[in-house]
Design an enzyme around this catalytic site. Sequence first.
Site, mmCIF file in Angstrom:
data_model
loop_
_atom_site.group_PDB
_atom_site.id
_atom_site.type_symbol
_atom_site.label_atom_id
_atom_site.label_comp_id
_atom_site.label_asym_id
_atom_site.label_seq_id
_atom_site.Cartn_x
_atom_site.Cartn_y
_atom_site.Cartn_z
ATOM 1 N N GLY A 129 -9.803 9.285 -2.819
ATOM 2 C CA GLY A 129 -9.238 8.445 -3.037
ATOM 3 C C GLY A 129 -7.541 8.529 -2.797
ATOM 4 O O GLY A 129 -6.806 7.529 -3.132
ATOM 5 N N SER B 198 -11.032 13.532 1.283
ATOM 6 C CA SER B 198 -11.960 14.085 0.733
ATOM 7 C C SER B 198 -13.451 13.793 1.480
ATOM 8 O O SER B 198 -14.293 14.581 1.279
ATOM 9 C CB SER B 198 -11.972 13.670 -0.675
ATOM 10 O OG SER B 198 -12.002 12.251 -0.855
ATOM 11 N N ASP C 234 -4.823 7.965 16.547
ATOM 12 C CA ASP C 234 -6.176 8.524 16.994
ATOM 13 C C ASP C 234 -7.137 7.865 17.456
ATOM 14 O O ASP C 234 -7.769 8.025 18.791
ATOM 15 C CB ASP C 234 -6.876 9.527 15.753
ATOM 16 C CG ASP C 234 -7.088 8.763 14.719
ATOM 17 O OD1 ASP C 234 -6.856 7.431 14.530
ATOM 18 O OD2 ASP C 234 -7.883 9.290 13.695
ATOM 19 N N GLY D 9 -6.133 9.736 0.028
ATOM 20 C CA GLY D 9 -5.780 9.837 1.524
ATOM 21 C C GLY D 9 -5.741 11.318 1.735
ATOM 22 O O GLY D 9 -5.144 11.375 2.932
ATOM 23 N N HIS E 283 -2.311 6.280 12.687
ATOM 24 C CA HIS E 283 -2.945 5.428 13.598
ATOM 25 C C HIS E 283 -2.937 5.400 15.233
ATOM 26 O O HIS E 283 -3.005 4.503 15.764
ATOM 27 C CB HIS E 283 -2.507 3.966 13.022
ATOM 28 C CG HIS E 283 -3.035 3.582 11.721
ATOM 29 N ND1 HIS E 283 -3.913 2.765 11.537
ATOM 30 C CD2 HIS E 283 -2.531 4.251 10.529
ATOM 31 C CE1 HIS E 283 -4.125 2.742 10.198
ATOM 32 N NE2 HIS E 283 -3.394 3.366 9.566
ATOM 33 N N ASP F 46 -9.470 13.287 11.093
ATOM 34 C CA ASP F 46 -9.584 14.118 10.035
ATOM 35 C C ASP F 46 -10.508 15.151 9.965
ATOM 36 O O ASP F 46 -10.240 16.244 9.524
ATOM 37 C CB ASP F 46 -9.968 12.936 8.680
ATOM 38 C CG ASP F 46 -9.170 11.797 8.775
ATOM 39 O OD1 ASP F 46 -7.736 11.942 8.685
ATOM 40 O OD2 ASP F 46 -9.585 10.929 8.046
HETATM 41 C C1 GLA Z 1 -7.517 7.668 8.276
HETATM 42 C C2 GLA Z 1 -8.557 7.806 9.336
HETATM 43 C C3 GLA Z 1 -7.929 8.396 10.478
HETATM 44 C C4 GLA Z 1 -6.742 8.005 11.093
HETATM 45 C C5 GLA Z 1 -5.549 7.823 9.959
HETATM 46 C C6 GLA Z 1 -4.468 7.041 10.448
HETATM 47 O O1 GLA Z 1 -7.061 8.788 7.930
HETATM 48 O O2 GLA Z 1 -9.587 8.501 8.800
HETATM 49 O O3 GLA Z 1 -8.928 8.593 11.609
HETATM 50 O O4 GLA Z 1 -6.757 6.648 11.745
HETATM 51 O O5 GLA Z 1 -6.426 6.904 8.730
HETATM 52 O O6 GLA Z 1 -3.506 8.011 11.187
#
Ligand code: GLA
Length: 388
Positions: free
Chosen positions: A128, A133, A42, A130, A40, A178
């Site tokens: 789903g 995907s 980014d 994390g 959190h 991501d």
């Molecule tokens: C998800 C979001 C990212 C980032 C993370 C937390 O993966 O897609 O942009 O904010 O949560 O670090």
Amino acid sequence: MGEGRGDVADRATAGFRQRYGTEPAGRWAAPGRVNLIGEHTDYNDGFVLPFALPLRTVVAAAPGPDGRWTVWSELDDEPVEFGAEAADEPGRVDGWAAYVAGVVWALRAAGLDVPGARLAIASDVPVGSGLSSSAAIESAVLAALVDLGGLDLPTERWPRLAQRAENDYVGAPTGIMDQSAVIRGVQGHALFLDCRTEEVEQIPFDLDAAGLAVLVVDSRAPHRHADGEYAARRRSCERAAATLGVAALRDVPTADLDAALARLDDEETRRRVRHVVTEDQRVLDTVALLRAGRVRDIGPLLTASHASMRDDFEITVPEVDTAVEAALTAGAHGARMTGGGFGGCVLALVDVDAADTVARAVADAYAERGFAAPGTLTVQPAGGVTRM
Ligand code: GLA
């Protein structure tokens, strides 16, 4: 995780042939990712340190007739077809195909002449969990369309475009991490990304040489309210930055944290800010240790990151806390939830020969608490998006 159903590239090719009765012009692959540390941060213009996974999504594709897009995925029997009118209106295409339509939209919005195409998608990146995907689909489709159309688009611009597909077409207010990991990842390295400048440094992360492994545990926790909670965290960070008179929380130096917290008048916002500011510092500290070749020593930073997500940012759930505690008790050097939160995966830094013991300890702790059995996988940093 990444359960064997035959080779993913073969599945994409076979799906293409079966669906369209012809050969694809090419295949493009993009990986999932885990984030080593920097959660959190980014969308707060801060620092992250993710790496690409060996699990991939493959798109087999060829130019399509009449400038329309047809997409088949092994997630679904029925293909989805859309034209420019649907691609140009965010939200018109929904479900998994929205990530494809979103990429077409983002490219068109950038003024590029996107060719019509037929696509077939197969994936080993679990949906789903994390592990991004969605970024994997976006990036593989982007690569395919750029190549098929001969579009003039340097790869440095790809992460922002893929992110726009997700933010503005799909409607998820996520950051740049991501897509950056999935597109810019390099084998054997973690990607140190400054999310404000988009400057990257490839940090050697040679687990083998250190006798270590990263164990990824799929918590199998249902994603309860994850989207709404994510958006709420983001809003709270943005409000706090405005109160503090900075462009983003990245601009609060660690040394000024206490003074900044004293200027905020509710306890919950103070906790959110403390997480983001300390997490940025933990990324910098992790990078410094890795640069010095001290891989094992990053363990306590990973564990501190988890505590901060649990106590200050409040984004963990009992399943991930259980996995982290069990991994640490069984001898992991450090462990933390990875990704947006409210479920998803946990990663643990372990000695190679302890990986099985740690995985078993997590499974036992789950059984004791009556949770659904977790999935486990050991991973090494892999490379980013490629044409195959
Ligand atoms: C998800 C979001 C990212 C980032 C993370 C937390 O993966 O897609 O942009 O904010 O949560 O670090």
